[in-house]
Structure formats: structure tokens, C-alpha cells
Design an enzyme around this catalytic site. Structure first.
Site, PDB file in Angstrom:
ATOM      1  N   SER A 138       0.836  -1.198   0.000  1.00  0.00           N
ATOM      2  CA  SER A 138       0.000   0.000   0.000  1.00  0.00           C
ATOM      3  C   SER A 138       0.866   1.241   0.000  1.00  0.00           C
ATOM      4  O   SER A 138       1.990   1.235   0.534  1.00  0.00           O
ATOM      5  CB  SER A 138      -0.901   0.004   1.250  1.00  0.00           C
ATOM      6  OG  SER A 138      -1.496   1.271   1.443  1.00  0.00           O
TER       7      SER A 138
ATOM      8  N   TYR B 252      -1.293  -0.027  10.277  1.00  0.00           N
ATOM      9  CA  TYR B 252      -1.537  -0.491   8.913  1.00  0.00           C
ATOM     10  C   TYR B 252      -0.297  -0.269   8.047  1.00  0.00           C
ATOM     11  O   TYR B 252       0.113  -1.152   7.281  1.00  0.00           O
ATOM     12  CB  TYR B 252      -2.732   0.255   8.335  1.00  0.00           C
ATOM     13  CG  TYR B 252      -3.059  -0.090   6.904  1.00  0.00           C
ATOM     14  CD1 TYR B 252      -3.647  -1.304   6.582  1.00  0.00           C
ATOM     15  CD2 TYR B 252      -2.791   0.804   5.875  1.00  0.00           C
ATOM     16  CE1 TYR B 252      -3.953  -1.628   5.272  1.00  0.00           C
ATOM     17  CE2 TYR B 252      -3.100   0.503   4.560  1.00  0.00           C
ATOM     18  CZ  TYR B 252      -3.678  -0.714   4.264  1.00  0.00           C
ATOM     19  OH  TYR B 252      -3.977  -1.026   2.951  1.00  0.00           O
TER      20      TYR B 252
END
Length: 297
Positions: free
Chosen positions: A139, A151
Site C-alpha cells: 500500500s 496499517y
């Protein structure tokens, strides 16, 4: 579509019940692959497998459970005769400031996003005896967004996993690549990056994402799992459905350096106010400079 570039191949896509995972599964099947549609939500996994038809098998195995991962891979080999591709797409996303983090949420995110990918790769690579390909869903968050430290850390781990595994698995003719997709999903629908504009830009980093459906990302994954990508491994690719780019990883280049006859704290202070001062790097999506570089020593 329908060109058969994945005929005879079997692929596992984790987190395939919706969003990007669903788009990957559908596109892979359209190009000839048999697909194990993995998602802990049985209804969603079943729905996607139903869309594909006879070439799909739903799976509700939990990727963070070693025994479940082994069972998933065994089921794929048993039903489809082998395993040729793995898409490590399953992931959990949440936003929190570091001092407000929930320890249970941290552990669950690492279990799914990192340990899940490691377990799936381990089990898959053991049975990909004739070669294969793995795609890890990283990501842009790993480059530094506010309020997503957990994350971001898990997605950074997948990039590191890709680079190392590409070295280990090349002798087995297994290619490993990572992608950073930009698409509108349930995960990104309310992400902070849709609203927060960096100080170096007039627009948020996820501006315009509403015009980027997951289906536009899927062809990249299909390509990476096909023979068209032969010889491409150890790469980190960013793709927004229109522009694909290679993320540079020149970690072993000649970097700015300083030397000292004897290193002590004062010598380090001299190095960072002297020859290294102008080389302090910007960080995060805002490309923010460290305070010393912004304001001087």
C-alpha cells in the site's frame, strides 16, 4: 478478456469476497484460471465463486491460522490439480493515533496482514513445484500517512517480504512482486487520505479515487501471474488504473556519509550539523523535512 493466458493455472486469492480481491478473482477467471476465492465471510466468498462458476471454489479459511492455511492450499491442489499463483490480498485497515491504539487491534492486523501473508507464502511455495507467481498487496500507506501507523507497518512488511522472497524463490522459478493499488473500496471509502491535503500539494493523495474502481487494477495482477511477466520479480509497482510505476529500492547505492577519527555523541552531532545536514530526508506523504532541516540546527 477470454484470451486464455491463465488456462490450466490455479490461483488462490485471499480476501476475495469484495473490493480489490473480488476484482482480481473475476479477472483471473476470465483469463482462464481456476480460482480459490478465500474470505472469512462465507456469504461473500460464496457469492464471488458463484459469479465465476465451475472454475471457482469458495474458501473461508482464516489466513492467520497455520492449520487453516495448510488446509486451504491442500484443498486447492486436490480440487484443481495444483497451485500456480497466490495473491496475498487479505488485510485489515484501521486508523488510530499511536497513543490511542488498541493492542488487540494491533495484534489482529499483524496476524492477518503480515503473518497471514507469510503463512500463505510458505504453504504455497512448497507445492508450486513447477514454478509460479506470488503477488503481495502492499500500500502507499507504507510511505507515511498520518493515523495509520499500524496499517503502514504491516504493508511495509509486505514490501520487505517481497524483496527477500524474490531472492529465495527464484531458484524454484517462483516470481514474487508487490503492488500498491489505488482504487475505491470499502477500505478506502472513508480513508483520511481522501480529505487531508499534504502541505506540498493542493489535493489529498486519494483525490479522484471515486473514479478508480477495483476492476481497473485487476489486469496488473493477471499480468503478474501470467507468463507475460516472465523475468519480472522482486518489484514493487504502484498502479492507479491509469499509470503504473516502479517504486525504486536503491537501498545499497552510495549514500551521503561522514567519517570521524573516533565516534562519540559529539562527533555524531558534528556530522549531522555538518556534511549530513543537507541530506536529511523528507518523510511521509507530506514529504515533511525533519525540524533540523526545516529550521536549522
Amino acid at each position: 478478456m477470454g484470451d486464455g493466458i491463465l488456462d490450466g493455472r490455479a490461483v488462490i486469492v485471499t480476501g476475495a469476497g469484495r473490493g480489490l480481491g473480488r476484482a482480481y478473482a473475476l479477472d483471473l477467471a476470465a483469463h482462464g484460471a481456476c480460482v480459490m476465492v478465500n474470505d472469512i465471510d462465507a456469504a461473500e466468498a460464496g457469492a464471488v465463486a458463484g459469479e465465476i462458476g465451475g472454475k471457482a471454489l469458495p474458501s473461508t479459511h482464516d489466513v492467520s491460522d497455520p492449520a487453516a492455511v495448510e488446509a486451504m492450499v491442500e484443498a486447492c491442489v486436490r480440487e484443481f490439480g495444483g497451485l500456480h499463483g497466490l495473491v496475498n490480498n487479505a488485510g485489515l485497515y484501521h486508523e488510530s493515533l499511536p497513543w490511542e491504539e488498541n493492542p488487540a487491534a494491533i495484534q489482529r492486523a499483524v496476524s492477518v496482514n503480515v503473518i497471514g501473508a507469510l503463512l500463505c507464502q510458505a504453504a504455497a511455495s512448497r507445492v508450486m513445484t513447477g514454478g509460479g507467481a506470488i503477488v503481495n498487496a502492499s500500500s502507499g500507506g507504507m510511505f507515511g500517512f498520518p493515523a495509520v501507523s499500524t496499517y503502514a507497518a504491516t504493508k511495509g512488511a509486505l514490501a520487505a517480504l517481497t524483496f527477500s522472497s524474490a531472492l529465495d524463490l527464484e531458484a524454484r522459478d517462483i516470481r514474487v512482486n508487490a503492488i500498491s493499488p489505488m482504487a475505491l473500496t470499502r477500505m478506502t471509502g472513508n480513508a483520511l487520505g481522501r480529505e487531508l491535503a499534504p502541505s506540498t500539494s493542493n489535493a489529498p493523495p486519494l483525490a479522484g479515487i471515486e473514479d478508480k474502481p477495483p476492476e481497473r487494477i485487476a489486469p496488473l495482477v493477471t499480468f503478474l501471474l501470467s507468463d507475460l511477466a516472465a523475468g519480472i520479480t522482486g518489484q514493487f509497482l504502484r498502479f492507479d488504473g491509469a499509470k503504473v510505476s516502479v517504486v525504486t529500492t536503491n537501498a545499497f547505492a552510495d549514500h551521503p556519509f561522514a567519517t570521524a577519527g573516533t565516534w562519540d555523541p559529539a562527533a555524531f552531532a558534528n556530522a549531522f550539523t555538518g556534511p549530513l545536514a543537507e541530506h536529511l530526508q523528507p518523510y511521509g506523504v507530506e514529504r515533511r523535512l525533519p525540524p533540523r532541516a526545516r529550521y536549522g540546527a
